[in-house]
Motif scaffolding. Structure first.
Motif, PDB file in Angstrom:
ATOM      1  N   GLU A 132       0.821  -1.205   0.000  1.00 44.85           N
ATOM      2  CA  GLU A 132       0.000   0.000   0.000  1.00 44.85           C
ATOM      3  C   GLU A 132       0.858   1.260   0.000  1.00 44.85           C
ATOM      4  N   ALA A 133       1.945   1.232   0.764  1.00 42.79           N
ATOM      5  CA  ALA A 133       2.849   2.386   0.794  1.00 42.79           C
ATOM      6  C   ALA A 133       3.532   2.567  -0.559  1.00 42.79           C
ATOM      7  N   SER A 134       4.044   1.467  -1.121  1.00 43.85           N
ATOM      8  CA  SER A 134       4.729   1.534  -2.407  1.00 43.85           C
ATOM      9  C   SER A 134       3.779   1.930  -3.526  1.00 43.85           C
ATOM     10  N   GLY A 135       2.516   1.487  -3.445  1.00 45.40           N
ATOM     11  CA  GLY A 135       1.530   1.838  -4.459  1.00 45.40           C
ATOM     12  C   GLY A 135       1.260   3.326  -4.527  1.00 45.40           C
ATOM     13  N   SER A 168       5.725  16.725   8.250  1.00 41.49           N
ATOM     14  CA  SER A 168       5.232  17.625   9.294  1.00 41.49           C
ATOM     15  C   SER A 168       3.728  17.478   9.503  1.00 41.49           C
ATOM     16  N   GLN A 169       3.041  16.928   8.464  1.00 48.68           N
ATOM     17  CA  GLN A 169       1.598  16.694   8.566  1.00 48.68           C
ATOM     18  C   GLN A 169       1.277  15.293   9.069  1.00 48.68           C
ATOM     19  N   GLY A 170       2.322  14.580   9.482  1.00 48.18           N
ATOM     20  CA  GLY A 170       2.124  13.229   9.994  1.00 48.18           C
ATOM     21  C   GLY A 170       1.906  12.197   8.910  1.00 48.18           C
ATOM     22  N   GLN A 171       2.290  12.501   7.663  1.00 50.02           N
ATOM     23  CA  GLN A 171       2.119  11.573   6.546  1.00 50.02           C
ATOM     24  C   GLN A 171       3.482  11.083   6.067  1.00 50.02           C
ATOM     25  N   LEU A 172       3.463  10.028   5.251  1.00 53.51           N
ATOM     26  CA  LEU A 172       4.705   9.517   4.674  1.00 53.51           C
ATOM     27  C   LEU A 172       5.230  10.500   3.638  1.00 53.51           C
ATOM     28  N   GLY A 173       6.447  10.974   3.861  1.00 48.89           N
ATOM     29  CA  GLY A 173       6.998  12.013   2.988  1.00 48.89           C
ATOM     30  C   GLY A 173       7.503  11.519   1.656  1.00 48.89           C
ATOM     31  N   PHE A 174       7.806  10.215   1.549  1.00 45.04           N
ATOM     32  CA  PHE A 174       8.448   9.729   0.331  1.00 45.04           C
ATOM     33  C   PHE A 174       7.534   9.836  -0.893  1.00 45.04           C
ATOM     34  N   VAL A 175       6.212   9.888  -0.695  1.00 46.64           N
ATOM     35  CA  VAL A 175       5.284  10.038  -1.818  1.00 46.64           C
ATOM     36  C   VAL A 175       5.555  11.361  -2.545  1.00 46.64           C
ATOM     37  N   GLY A 176       5.924  12.397  -1.791  1.00 42.09           N
ATOM     38  CA  GLY A 176       6.258  13.683  -2.400  1.00 42.09           C
ATOM     39  C   GLY A 176       7.452  13.598  -3.335  1.00 42.09           C
ATOM     40  N   LEU A 177       8.338  12.647  -3.075  1.00 44.30           N
ATOM     41  CA  LEU A 177       9.501  12.468  -3.945  1.00 44.30           C
ATOM     42  C   LEU A 177       9.078  11.944  -5.310  1.00 44.30           C
ATOM     43  N   ALA A 178       8.093  11.040  -5.333  1.00 45.21           N
ATOM     44  CA  ALA A 178       7.582  10.529  -6.607  1.00 45.21           C
ATOM     45  C   ALA A 178       6.895  11.638  -7.395  1.00 45.21           C
ATOM     46  N   ILE A 179       6.128  12.486  -6.695  1.00 44.82           N
ATOM     47  CA  ILE A 179       5.465  13.623  -7.359  1.00 44.82           C
ATOM     48  C   ILE A 179       6.501  14.538  -8.003  1.00 44.82           C
ATOM     49  N   ALA A 180       7.538  14.860  -7.261  1.00 40.29           N
ATOM     50  CA  ALA A 180       8.575  15.766  -7.771  1.00 40.29           C
ATOM     51  C   ALA A 180       9.302  15.171  -8.967  1.00 40.29           C
ATOM     52  N   THR A 181       9.578  13.870  -8.941  1.00 44.41           N
ATOM     53  CA  THR A 181      10.269  13.221 -10.053  1.00 44.41           C
ATOM     54  C   THR A 181       9.453  13.320 -11.336  1.00 44.41           C
ATOM     55  N   LEU A 228      11.541  20.765  -5.112  1.00 41.58           N
ATOM     56  CA  LEU A 228      10.153  20.361  -4.907  1.00 41.58           C
ATOM     57  C   LEU A 228      10.072  19.082  -4.057  1.00 41.58           C
ATOM     58  N   GLY A 229      10.967  18.119  -4.340  1.00 42.06           N
ATOM     59  CA  GLY A 229      10.956  16.872  -3.589  1.00 42.06           C
ATOM     60  C   GLY A 229      11.242  17.084  -2.118  1.00 42.06           C
ATOM     61  N   ALA A 230      12.270  17.881  -1.825  1.00 45.88           N
ATOM     62  CA  ALA A 230      12.611  18.142  -0.419  1.00 45.88           C
ATOM     63  C   ALA A 230      11.457  18.873   0.274  1.00 45.88           C
ATOM     64  N   GLY A 231      10.886  19.866  -0.425  1.00 41.86           N
ATOM     65  CA  GLY A 231       9.784  20.626   0.179  1.00 41.86           C
ATOM     66  C   GLY A 231       8.587  19.731   0.492  1.00 41.86           C
ATOM     67  N   LEU A 232       8.187  18.893  -0.476  1.00 43.99           N
ATOM     68  CA  LEU A 232       7.043  18.002  -0.260  1.00 43.99           C
ATOM     69  C   LEU A 232       7.348  16.944   0.791  1.00 43.99           C
ATOM     70  N   PHE A 233       8.573  16.419   0.777  1.00 47.61           N
ATOM     71  CA  PHE A 233       8.953  15.367   1.723  1.00 47.61           C
ATOM     72  C   PHE A 233       8.822  15.847   3.168  1.00 47.61           C
ATOM     73  N   PHE A 234       9.424  16.975   3.450  1.00 44.00           N
ATOM     74  CA  PHE A 234       9.414  17.467   4.832  1.00 44.00           C
ATOM     75  C   PHE A 234       8.051  18.053   5.209  1.00 44.00           C
ATOM     76  N   TRP A 235       7.321  18.620   4.238  1.00 49.11           N
ATOM     77  CA  TRP A 235       5.989  19.129   4.543  1.00 49.11           C
ATOM     78  C   TRP A 235       5.037  17.988   4.882  1.00 49.11           C
TER      79      TRP A 235
END
Length: 518
Positions: free
Chosen positions: A347-350, A406-419, A396-403
């Protein structure tokens, strides 16, 4: 030989390799799970994968092939062999020196790409050891790229497309040596090194059969021809590896979230399939033709080649992207949930795979558009665009990851968005620049075919969505195996797309027949 036939040769062999690679990844993920040991193994693979994709999958060859082909055409086989010989020795000396330096400074080098886990001394030291073992693969891939370039210049694509299979043939037995994760990770690292040596040996044999005699014995010399190759290769390599550099950046940030590297790597295994099967194959196939058209100033020939290449790439890529968009968790669950890799990991990887999916067409377009610059020996423009995409991805990846963290969510999804965002920016820059320079503009037939392929992909996506949401019925009715039932869903989706593509006119039977006969 036509683009379609060259692409078919490349893609068929790559498909065989990817099927074996899938089996390899299923075995390794089941043994290693998603955690610090798999994160260490993924880190150790980053360098081999980066340089395999940069060198072996066309980037270095894109810089080497035009120079080698021009020399072969203008001055004959002996002069071309001399260019290859000198380039080979310089490349070997440079990459061997880089490998030795990396061995010495590896604990500090990994702070850049695995620094988030530096406090876990046991697993960080394991990552250092594994990467030291796999690092010589860099030299092997550099040599393999040059040898493949020699073969591709002679329109010999089979061997260069087939040798990646050796990596999987070495890794599969390594995954079976033990049930202890740490032992498996070490065996896999050794297997990578063995595979690199075997790949070089097989390609060397292939080049020798083409009556090109090369030797590593001798002092490397920076001749004018080598200097020309280097001037093209350095920016060209950076240009063609923008996507891979973005992946390295994402993995580096992911090291601050345990198991995130493992989740991203699993998603990477799926979305890289259309990139390897279609984007790389089409890019390699069109480069020699574009180079010849550029030398003879044949604008019509160049236009037709690009239209054919992009049309073929989009017809094959859009349905793959659509399937990944509508069924990301389903696909990962079906193929990877076993052993130490859990449903929660799927589910996380998806979540990452979904956001990679809408970037897939851009990843492929980059591979197809960049050769239009390389053929004209302009490697600096694509390099600038690649570096722009890296800057966007990093910020963008760093910004989404840490944001997200900070919201209590998995940050790595933001890295896929940025890529994916960075890939689309890169592709749009390449396309608009080609149009502005008058080098290439999509023809009306290509635009029409692409729109039809989008419609056919939408129809297929709807059907796949329906099947996924009735997956338990498929398993109960057809076969009690998650992986086989998923394979049936995928094959059904492919058949639906083929029918829809023919009905909408995205693909016509006579186009396939003509392309393969040309």
């Amino acid at each position: 030989m036509s683009i379609a036939r060259n692409t078919l040769v490349q893609s068929s062999l790559t498909l065989g390799s990817r099927i074996l690679g899938f089996a390899r990844d299923i075995l390794l993920v089941a043994k290693l799970g998603a955690g610090p040991i798999n994160d260490a193994w993924v880190t150790a693979q980053q360098f081999p994968n980066l340089f395999r994709r940069i060198f072996a999958e066309g980037a270095f060859a894109s810089a080497f092939v035009p120079t080698y082909a021009r020399t072969l055409e203008a001055e004959g086989p002996e002069a071309a062999q001399a260019v290859a010989q000198e380039a080979l020795r310089v490349l070997f000396a440079f990459t061997a020196a880089l490998t030795i330096l990396a061995q010495i400074f590896m604990p500090w080098v990994l702070l850049i790409i695995h620094g988030g886990q530096a406090d876990d001394h046991v697993h960080y030291n394991l990552a250092v050891l594994l990467t030291r073992i796999t690092m010589p693969y860099l030299t092997c891939m550099a040599l393999a790229a040059l040898l493949s370039g020699v073969l591709n210049s002679g329109q010999r694509f089979i061997l260069s497309s087939g040798v990646p299979t050796l990596l999987n043939l070495c890794l599969i037995p390594a995954a079976l040596v033990s049930n202890v994760p740490e032992v498996v990770s070490k065996a896999a690292a050794v297997a990578v090194l063995i595979a690199g040596v075997l790949q070089v040996a097989l390609l060397w044999w292939g080049v020798t059969r083409q009556k090109v005699r090369l030797s590593l014995i001798g002092w490397p010399r920076i001749t004018p021809a080598v200097r020309r190759v280097m001037a093209l290769a350095v920016p060209g390599t950076i240009a063609a590896s923008g996507t891979q550099i973005n992946i390295i950046v994402s993995q580096s940030l992911a090291s601050f979230e345990q198991a995130a590297k493992s989740w991203l790597y699993t998603a990477d295994r799926l979305y890289q399939l259309p990139l390897g099967l279609v984007g790389v194959a089409v890019g390699v196939a069109i480069l020699p033709r574009l180079s010849r058209a550029a030398r003879s100033e044949d604008h019509a020939g160049s236009q037709a080649t690009m239209d054919e290449g992009i049309g073929l790439a989009m017809a094959l890529t859009l349905p793959a992207a659509a399937a990944l968009l509508v069924a990301p968790v389903f696909l990962i669950e079906a193929f990877f949930v076993r052993g130490a890799f859990l449903q929660s990991d799927a589910e996380a990887s998806g979540g990452a795979l979904f956001h990679y999916a809408w970037g897939v067409p851009a990843f492929v377009l980059i591979k197809v558009l960049a050769p239009a610059f390389f053929a004209r020996e302009d490697t600096k423009t694509p390099m600038r665009f690649a570096l722009t995409s890296v800057a966007i991805n990093t910020s963008l990846g760093a910004g989404l990851f840490f944001w997200l963290n900070s919201q209590g969510q998995l940050g790595f999804v933001g890295l896929a968005i940025a890529t994916s965002v960075a890939a689309w920016v890169n592709a749009l820059l390449l396309g608009t620049t080609l149009a502005a320079r008058g080098w290439y503009r999509p023809g009306p037939v290509l635009v029409s075919r692409t729109l039809r392929a989008l419609i056919a992909s939408g129809l297929m996506a709807g059907a796949v969505w329906f099947m996924v949401h009735n997956f338990q019925w498929v398993r109960d009715t057809i076969i009690d195996s998650r992986a086989l039932a998923a394979a049936i869903v995928i094959l059904a989706g492919g058949l639906i797309y083929a029918v829809a593509a023919f009905l909408t006119g995205a693909i016509r039977p006579r186009d396939i027949t003509q392309a393969l006969r040309r």
